[in-house]
Design a protein around this motif. Structure first.
Motif, PDB file in Angstrom:
ATOM      1  N   GLN A   6       0.816  -1.234  -0.349  1.00 25.74           N
ATOM      2  CA  GLN A   6       0.315  -0.031  -0.178  1.00 25.74           C
ATOM      3  C   GLN A   6       1.093   1.351  -0.147  1.00 25.74           C
ATOM      4  OE1 GLN A   6      -2.720   0.275   3.501  1.00 25.74           O
ATOM      5  NE2 GLN A   6      -3.640   2.141   2.508  1.00 25.74           N
ATOM      6  N   ARG A  28       5.682   3.125  -4.182  1.00 23.52           N
ATOM      7  CA  ARG A  28       5.932   4.065  -5.106  1.00 23.52           C
ATOM      8  C   ARG A  28       5.862   3.446  -6.241  1.00 23.52           C
ATOM      9  NH1 ARG A  28       6.789   7.949  -1.287  1.00 23.52           N
ATOM     10  NH2 ARG A  28       8.738   8.235  -2.943  1.00 23.52           N
ATOM     11  N   SER A  86     -11.432  -0.718 -14.403  1.00 25.95           N
ATOM     12  CA  SER A  86     -12.427   0.639 -15.112  1.00 25.95           C
ATOM     13  C   SER A  86     -12.644   0.467 -16.602  1.00 25.95           C
ATOM     14  CB  SER A  86     -12.014   1.865 -14.514  1.00 25.95           C
ATOM     15  OG  SER A  86     -12.262   2.676 -15.280  1.00 25.95           O
ATOM     16  N   ARG A 110     -11.334   3.423 -18.448  1.00 25.52           N
ATOM     17  CA  ARG A 110     -10.183   3.903 -19.134  1.00 25.52           C
ATOM     18  C   ARG A 110      -9.329   3.024 -21.094  1.00 25.52           C
ATOM     19  NH1 ARG A 110      -5.964   5.349 -15.127  1.00 25.52           N
ATOM     20  NH2 ARG A 110      -6.471   4.314 -13.394  1.00 25.52           N
ATOM     21  N   ARG A 147       2.474   5.430 -15.106  1.00 32.40           N
ATOM     22  CA  ARG A 147       1.479   5.577 -15.502  1.00 32.40           C
ATOM     23  C   ARG A 147       1.023   4.507 -15.439  1.00 32.40           C
ATOM     24  NH1 ARG A 147       2.924  10.691 -18.127  1.00 32.40           N
ATOM     25  NH2 ARG A 147       3.162  12.829 -16.624  1.00 32.40           N
ATOM     26  N   GLN A 163       1.011   2.074 -12.562  1.00 36.08           N
ATOM     27  CA  GLN A 163       0.217   2.396 -12.014  1.00 36.08           C
ATOM     28  C   GLN A 163      -0.842   2.079 -11.864  1.00 36.08           C
ATOM     29  OE1 GLN A 163       1.337   3.621  -8.328  1.00 36.08           O
ATOM     30  NE2 GLN A 163      -0.382   2.783  -8.658  1.00 36.08           N
ATOM     31  N   SER A 164      -1.877   2.646 -13.039  1.00 35.81           N
ATOM     32  CA  SER A 164      -3.390   2.840 -13.607  1.00 35.81           C
ATOM     33  C   SER A 164      -3.674   1.046 -13.097  1.00 35.81           C
ATOM     34  CB  SER A 164      -3.706   2.951 -14.827  1.00 35.81           C
ATOM     35  OG  SER A 164      -2.853   1.556 -16.030  1.00 35.81           O
ATOM     36  N   TYR A 221      -2.764  -1.585 -10.993  1.00 34.01           N
ATOM     37  CA  TYR A 221      -2.919  -1.553  -9.915  1.00 34.01           C
ATOM     38  C   TYR A 221      -3.763  -0.300  -8.992  1.00 34.01           C
ATOM     39  CZ  TYR A 221       1.405  -3.870  -9.363  1.00 34.01           C
ATOM     40  OH  TYR A 221       3.208  -4.670  -9.298  1.00 34.01           O
ATOM     41  N   ASP A 222      -3.402   0.784  -9.266  1.00 36.87           N
ATOM     42  CA  ASP A 222      -5.067   1.355  -9.274  1.00 36.87           C
ATOM     43  C   ASP A 222      -6.544   0.723  -9.768  1.00 36.87           C
ATOM     44  OD1 ASP A 222      -3.495   3.168  -8.351  1.00 36.87           O
ATOM     45  OD2 ASP A 222      -3.674   4.644  -9.764  1.00 36.87           O
ATOM     46  N   ASP A 223      -6.847  -0.002 -10.805  1.00 34.14           N
ATOM     47  CA  ASP A 223      -7.774  -0.405 -10.915  1.00 34.14           C
ATOM     48  C   ASP A 223      -7.855  -2.059 -10.682  1.00 34.14           C
ATOM     49  OD1 ASP A 223      -8.020   1.384 -12.338  1.00 34.14           O
ATOM     50  OD2 ASP A 223      -7.893   0.748 -14.270  1.00 34.14           O
TER      51      ASP A 223
END
Length: 599
Positions: A211, A214, A271, A274, A302, A305-306, A308-310
Motif C-alpha cells: 500500500q 510508489r 475500469s 480507461r 503511469r 500504476q493504473s 494497480y489502481d484498478d
C-alpha cells in the motif's frame, strides 16, 4: 551460546563492518541477532557505529532464504564455505547514507532470470536491510534515519505471449502463443498469407505492490532479432491493460496511427472508462538496428500504476502490444520486424534475449515540493518560457516547444549525423526581488531514456536575452564549453558560460523529476543582473551530451518534457520550473508563486 558460536558471530560482524558479507551470511546474521538478546546487547555499540552497510546479492539460484521453521536456534544456521563471486549481470546493493539520513536499496535484474522474484527471495535486499535497521533502532542509535527503500523486480514475459493474427478487415485476431519453433521469433507486419496482418502481445506477471509503495520507474526490454524484407512503416508500443493469469485465445486487432479503444474492448479487467495507453511511438523503425530495445518512460510508470489502481493483484498479467502504425494488409507478404518471444529455443535464441519488464518501487516520504513558503523565507516559482525547446546540429536554431508526445530529446536525432541539445528559458524577476537570494532550484522531468544511452548530460547557464524569445545558435556537445555568452548571441559574463552541473542525467538516472540546487546556479543568476539583466529578460540554460552524438545510434538519448502541456501526455507538474528561495521579512501569506507569461 557456545564459544564456537560466539566466534562465528564475531566473524560475521567483522565481515559486515568491512563490507565483505555475502547475502547468505547477511541473512543469517540478521536472523541470529533478531532471536538472540545476549548477542544484541553485546554488539550494540559496534552496530550503532556502523553508519554504512552494503549488501551484495548474487544470482537467484544462490539465494536460500531461512524459514523460521528451519532455524529454531542459531546453531542450525550453518556457515557456507568459501566466497562466491557475483554474476556480472545481477547485482543489488543496499546503502545507508548517514549524511543525508536516507536508506536506499537499488536492485538490478538479470535478464536471464525467469519471472519476478516471489516472496522473501524477491525482496531480499529490502528485508535484510530492514532487519538490520531495526536492530540499530533497538539499540538506541543517535543516527536519525528517514528510510526510503527501493527495490527493482524483473518479470520475464510469460509463454502465453505471442502474435495476434488477423485477415483483411477483421477487428479480432487469434493469439498464437509462444515463439515460432523454427525461428524463436514472431513478426510485427504482414504474414505469408493473403491479406494477413500480425501484431505481437507480451504478457508479464505483475509483482506484489504494498500500500505504501510508489512506482518509481518502469523499463520494458525486448530483442529485435531480424528485419524481414524492407518495411516502410514504424512500430508503436501500447499498454492494453491487465488480465487474470489465463491464456488469451482471441483479442482485438489494431494497426494504425492512434488507438483510442477502451481497455474493456480488448477484454481487459479494471475500469470500464480507461482507454488503452500509447506508451511510445516508433519503437522500431526502418533505420532501427537489430538488437536489444529498451523503453523507460513516465508513460510506462503511469500505465503500470493504473493497473494497480484498478485492482491488479500479484500474478495478474500486464498486457502490452507492438503493432504497425499503418495497415499491413496490402503490403508485400512476410514484411516487418521479428522480435524474440518466450520460450527461448536452443541454438536460436537465449534467455538473455527474452522480453523483460523491470518495475522499481520505493516506500517512504516524498521530499519534492514545487512551491514553498515559511517564516522569514519565500519561494518564487517560474514556469518554463514558451521559447524553450530543441536545437539541432545541422541548423543550430531553437525549435520552440515539445513534439507530439510532450518532450524533446538530448542526444542523437533519428536523422543520420544530427545531434540534439535542449534549451530551457525563464523570465527573470526584478532585481529587487533577488535581494536576499539564498538558493535556487532548477527542475525538469526526464520522461524517457531512448535506446539505452551510455553518455551523460551536463547543464550550462548560457546567459540572458533582451527580447521575446531565444532562437540560438547554441548547439554544443563535449566535455567543457569554453565559449562566451556573446558567441551564442546572448549577454552575460564576458569571460565564459557557466557549467552549472555535470552529469545531471546519466544512464542510471531513473525517469521522473530531476532537480539541481547548488551554488553555481545562484552564481549564474546573480551574474546576469551584474551584467545588465532586467525584469522580463530571458535566462537561458542548455542541456547537452558530454560527448559528440553525431555518430552514435540514431534516436538515442534522454527525452525531457517541455512547455506547454501536451493533452493526455503531460501535466503542469511535469514542466520545467525555476524556484528562487529568498530570505526576507515577509509572512508566508505575502508571497505567491509567479509564472512566466505564455504568448
Amino acid at each position: 551460546m557456545s564459544e564456537t558460536n560466539w566466534k562465528e558471530l564475531d566473524d560475521l560482524i567483522n565481515a559486515q563492518l568491512e563490507r565483505e558479507l555475502c547475502v547468505e551470511d547477511a541473512e543469517r546474521l540478521a536472523v541470529w541477532l533478531s532471536i538472540d538478546e545476549e548477542a544484541q546487547a553485546y554488539y550494540a555499540d559496534a552496530l550503532r557505529l556502523h553508519a554504512s552497510l552494503t549488501l551484495e546479492l548474487f544470482d537467484e539460484d544462490l539465494l536460500s532464504p531461512v524459514k523460521s521453521s528451519d532455524a529454531p536456534s542459531p546453531c542450525h544456521l550453518s556457515l557456507s564455505a568459501g566466497k562466491r563471486e557475483p554474476p556480472p549481470r545481477y547485482l543489488a546493493k543496499a546503502h545507508i547514507n548517514d549524511k543525508q539520513g536516507q536508506a536506499e536499496a537499488t536492485q538490478r535484474q538479470s535478464t536471464a532470470l525467469r519471472g519476478w522474484f516471489p516472496g522473501l527471495t524477491g525482496i531480499l535486499a529490502v528485508s535484510c536491510l530492514a532487519m538490520m535497521l531495526s536492530v540499530v533502532a533497538v539499540f538506541g542509535s543517535e543516527l536519525l534515519i528517514s528510510a526510503v527503500f527501493s527495490t527493482r523486480r524483473a518479470s520475464t514475459a510469460d509463454s502465453s505471449s505471442g502474435m495476434i493474427v488477423a485477415h483483411g478487415s477483421q477487428r479480432e485476431g487469434a493469439v498464437v502463443q509462444k515463439a515460432n519453433a523454427k525461428k524463436g521469433t514472431r513478426r510485427i507486419g504482414s504474414s505469408g498469407h493473403s491479406q494477413g496482418a500480425l501484431a505481437s502481445v507480451f504478457l508479464f506477471p505483475l509483482p506484489p505492490k504494498q500500500q505504501m509503495e510508489r512506482i518509481e520507474s518502469v523499463q520494458l526490454e525486448w530483442t529485435y532479432k531480424r528485419k524481414d524484407r524492407d518495411p516502410c512503416f514504424d512500430v508503436d508500443l501500447y499498454g492494453l491493460g491487465f488480465v487474470e493469469p489465463v491464456s488469451l485465445r482471441k483479442i482485438g486487432f489494431w494497426e494504425g496511427p492512434v488507438d483510442k479503444s477502451s481497455r474493456h474492448a480488448y477484454g481487459m479487467a479494471g475500469s470500464a472508462e480507461r482507454s488503452v495507453m500509447l506508451i511510445n511511438r516508433g519503437v522500431m523503425k526502418p533505420e532501427t538496428p537489430c538488437g536489444r530495445i529498451s523503453i523507460e518512460s513516465r508513460q510506462l510508470v503511469r500505465f503500470i500504476q493504473s493497473l494497480y489502481d484498478d485492482g491488479a493483484k500479484e500474478g495478474d498479467f500486464a498486457v502490452f502490444r507492438l503493432n504497425a502504425d499503418e495497415s499491413t494488409v496490402g503490403i508485400a507478404r512476410e514484411t516487418g520486424y521479428a522480435v524474440v518471444h518466450p520460450p527461448s529455443i536452443e541454438e536460436l535464441t537465449s534467455d538473455d534475449e527474452l522480453p523483460v519488464l523491470n518495475i522499481t518501487t520505493t516506500s517512504g516520504p516524498r521530499s519534492e515540493e514545487r512551491v514553498f513558503a515559511k517564516a522569514g523565507t519565500a519561494s518564487h516559482s517560474f514556469s518554463e518560457h514558451w521559447s524553450g525547446g530543441v536545437v539541432r546540429s545541422f541548423n543550430n536554431v531553437v525549435q520552440s516547444g515539445p513534439n507530439h508526445d510532450g518532450t524533446r530529446r538530448i542526444g542523437s536525432s533519428v536523422v543520420q549525423g544530427v545531434g540534439l541539445v535542449n534549451v530551457l528559458a525563464f523570465s527573470l524577476p526584478s532585481v529587487d526581488e533577488l535581494e536576499g537570494l539564498a538558493s535556487a532550484r532548477l527542475r525538469w522531468t526526464l520522461a524517457s531514456k531512448d535506446n539505452s544511452p551510455d553518455f551523460s548530460v551536463d547543464l550550462y547557464g548560457l546567459g540572458y536575452l533582451h527580447g521575446e524569445s531565444y532562437r540560438g545558435p547554441c548547439f554544443w556537445e563535449g566535455e567543457h564549453d569554453l565559449l562566451c555568452p556573446s558567441d551564442y548571441g546572448l549577454q552575460g559574463d564576458p569571460g565564459h558560460v557557466f557549467l552549472i552541473s555535470r552529469r545531471v542525467m546519466m544512464p542510471t538516472t531513473p525517469c521522473g523529476p530531476v532537480t539541481i540546487e547548488n551554488a553555481a546556479l545562484v552564481d549564474f543568476l546573480l551574474s546576469l543582473y551584474a551584467n545588465g539583466a532586467q525584469e522580463g529578460d530571458l535566462a537561458v540554460f542548455r542541456l547537452n551530451a558530454d560527448i559528440s552524438t553525431l555518430d552514435i545510434t540514431r534516436g538515442t538519448g534522454y527525452s525531457v518534457i517541455h512547455a506547454p502541456v501536451t493533452q493526455g501526455r503531460t501535466d503542469d507538474f511535469d514542466l520545467p520550473s525555476l524556484s528562487l528561495n529568498i530570505i526576507g521579512e515577509w509572512s508566508s501569506s505575502d508571497m505567491l508563486p509567479v509564472s512566466s507569461k505564455q504568448e
